[in-house]
Structure formats: structure tokens, C-alpha cells
Design an enzyme around this catalytic site. Structure first.
Site, PDB file in Angstrom:
ATOM      1  N   ASP A  69       0.987  -1.060  -0.166  1.00 18.93           N
ATOM      2  CA  ASP A  69       0.024   0.063   0.292  1.00 18.93           C
ATOM      3  C   ASP A  69       0.578   1.317   0.141  1.00 18.93           C
ATOM      4  OD1 ASP A  69      -1.912   1.648   0.158  1.00 18.93           O
ATOM      5  OD2 ASP A  69      -2.518   1.608   1.978  1.00 18.93           O
ATOM      6  N   TYR A 159      -4.904  17.254  -6.688  1.00 20.98           N
ATOM      7  CA  TYR A 159      -4.204  15.944  -7.766  1.00 20.98           C
ATOM      8  C   TYR A 159      -2.957  17.060  -9.041  1.00 20.98           C
ATOM      9  CZ  TYR A 159      -3.811  13.053 -11.693  1.00 20.98           C
ATOM     10  OH  TYR A 159      -3.578  12.242 -12.686  1.00 20.98           O
ATOM     11  N   LYS A 163       1.143  16.212  -8.922  1.00 19.92           N
ATOM     12  CA  LYS A 163       2.010  16.105 -10.535  1.00 19.92           C
ATOM     13  C   LYS A 163       2.716  17.090 -10.944  1.00 19.92           C
ATOM     14  CE  LYS A 163      -0.112  12.143 -11.309  1.00 19.92           C
ATOM     15  NZ  LYS A 163       0.626  11.153 -10.912  1.00 19.92           N
TER      16      LYS A 163
END
Length: 267
Positions: A69, A159, A163
Site C-alpha cells: 500500500d 491532484y 503532479k
């Protein structure tokens, strides 16, 4: 380069995170087809075992399954320990995911896990494998980012921020490592027909300019020594180039309006 040259430069073993589906699965398949042994890393062990059995049968390669995980910081140390005896010459840090919607509505724990998977784990994974690649004097690192790294995308705020971190990480590593014979390539796909896209309730058949994972991976492996950054989708790169050519506040306003209307952006 041909398969023999690729294996000589980046083999004999490649490690792929997020290998249970999508772009990660395609990386594992194409690397095995070229003759590299592979280490498959993801949470869903049953899917990894299915993929491992198929790759062994179809390509005659050695496959190691490493269930982990990646939202747990300790996962990186476990991966490094599990691969200490393997000749890994290529590290594909591909695992990642994101959320769409208003930032203030996001669950704090889910955001923290996402940042760990998207940012912390790639940072620690590359840090851990670099000494091994340096000892070999050759090898490569591939980091999967997103076209959204180019702009702070409204309604995809955390998000796209994660990135952007990856783009900076990849560029910095490219500058550090290419003089030592270690190639680094950060890829920024646009919309890609993956489990993540479908899981967002989006039918890729209703969208234009959606790439397949195989297309993204083929372009990546063809350009691994052409870093620091690759944009597999000409269409989505052109969209963001157009946005970035106008004042940033206008680009953000236009994107925010579009996200409210469509609730769709490339992953």
C-alpha cells in the site's frame, strides 16, 4: 533501440508500481515482452498474481509480486528490502490517483493518502534506487505525471499540485543523473483509457482524443533517453499550450468554468 540493447541498458529487471491495471500493467507487459524480468508493485495482490502468471507463460520471464500500500510511508522501505538481491536497472514509478471536485469538500485523510502515493513514495523510491543504479553505471527512471502538472487546475487542485511536484522531481533527477548514464523521463499523459478514468464515471467512448495505455507506454519506452519530459498526447499538450499562452488568471478562469460544466479533465 532494439530489445537486446534495451535489456542491456535497463535490465535485467524492471520494477513497476501501480502495475495492477492501466498504464502500469501495460508497462509490465511491454517490458516483459522485451525480455526484462519484472517486479510488480500494487495493493491488489490477486490482480498482480494473475498478471504475473500470464507474463511468465507468455514471455518466459521471472516475475516478482510485491504487494504494498503506497499510501503508507513505510512501503518504500519494504520494496527496497524485497528487491535487494535483484538487478533492477529500470524503475517505473507509475502509481498515482486523484480526485475531481471542490477542494474544500475533499476528505482530509484521502487527500493526505493521495499526496503520499503521488509525491512522497516516488521521492523516496527514486532516492532509494539511485545508489543501486549508480553502482551499475547505467539504468533508467520513469515517472508518471500528468498534463495537469502544467497548470494549477481548478476542481482538480490537489491532484494537479501533486503532479507538478513530480515534474520538478523528474527534471531535477534528469539534471543530476544523465551525466552518469542514468536516463530519467517524466511522462505527462492526457486523457487515457484507464480504470481511474472509468472509475470517475466517465465513459472513454464519449470523449475525443483518449489514448490507450499501450500507446502511452510505447511512446514512453521509445523516448526513455529523450528526457526530461514527454507529452504523449499532442492534442492535450496543444490545449495546455494554448491556455498557457494567455494571462494565467484568464486561463484559470476559463478552466474553472469548463470544469464546472463538464466535470472532466485528463488524468
Amino acid at each position: 533501440m532494439n530489445s537486446n540493447d534495451f535489456v542491456s541498458r535497463y535490465g535485467p529487471v524492471a520494477l513497476v508500481t501501480g502495475a495492477s491495471s492501466g498504464i502500469g500493467q501495460s508497462f509490465a507487459e511491454q517490458l516483459a515482452a522485451m525480455g526484462l524480468d519484472v517486479v510488480l508493485v500494487a495493493r491488489r495482490e490477486s490482480l498482480l498474481e494473475e498478471l504475473a502468471s500470464r507474463l511468465r507463460a507468455e514471455h518466459g520471464v521471472e516475475v516478482t509480486v510485491c504487494s504494498a500500500d503506497l499510501a503508507e510511508v513505510a512501503a518504500t522501505a519494504s520494496i527496497l528490502d524485497a528487491t535487494s538481491g535483484l538487478g533492477i536497472g529500470l524503475v517505473v514509478s507509475n502509481a498515482g490517483y486523484g480526485f475531481k471536485g471542490e477542494h474544500s469538500a475533499m476528505d482530509p485523510a484521502e487527500l493526505a493518502d493521495m499526496v503520499t502515493v503521488n509525491c512522497t513514495t516516488p521521492m523516496l523510491l527514486t532516492r532509494g534506487f539511485i545508489p543501486r543504479l549508480r553502482a551499475r553505471g547505467r539504468g533508467g527512471i520513469i515517472v508518471t505525471s500528468s498534463i495537469e502538472a502544467l497548470l494549477g487546475c481548478p476542481y482538480s487542485t490537489a491532484y494537479s499540485s501533486s503532479k507538478a511536484f513530480l515534474n520538478s522531481l523528474g527534471e531535477g533527477l534528469w539534471g543530476e543523473l544523465t551525466p552518469e548514464g542514468i536516463d530519467v523521463l517524466t511522462i505527462c499523459p492526457g486523457a487515457t483509457d484507464t480504470e481511474a478514468l472509468r472509475g470517475s464515471g466517465i465513459d472513454p467512448a464519449t470523449m475525443n482524443n483518449v489514448m490507450s495505455p499501450d500507446e502511452v507506454v510505447t511512446l514512453t519506452l521509445d523516448n526513455i533517453d529523450n528526457g526530461p519530459t514527454l507529452f504523449p498526447s499532442d492534442h492535450h499538450k496543444a490545449v495546455f499550450d494554448q491556455l498557457l499562452s494567455i494571462p494565467r488568471r484568464d486561463a484559470l478562469t476559463a478552466m474553472a468554468r469548463g470544469m464546472k460544466v463538464n466535470s472532466v479533465q485528463p488524468n
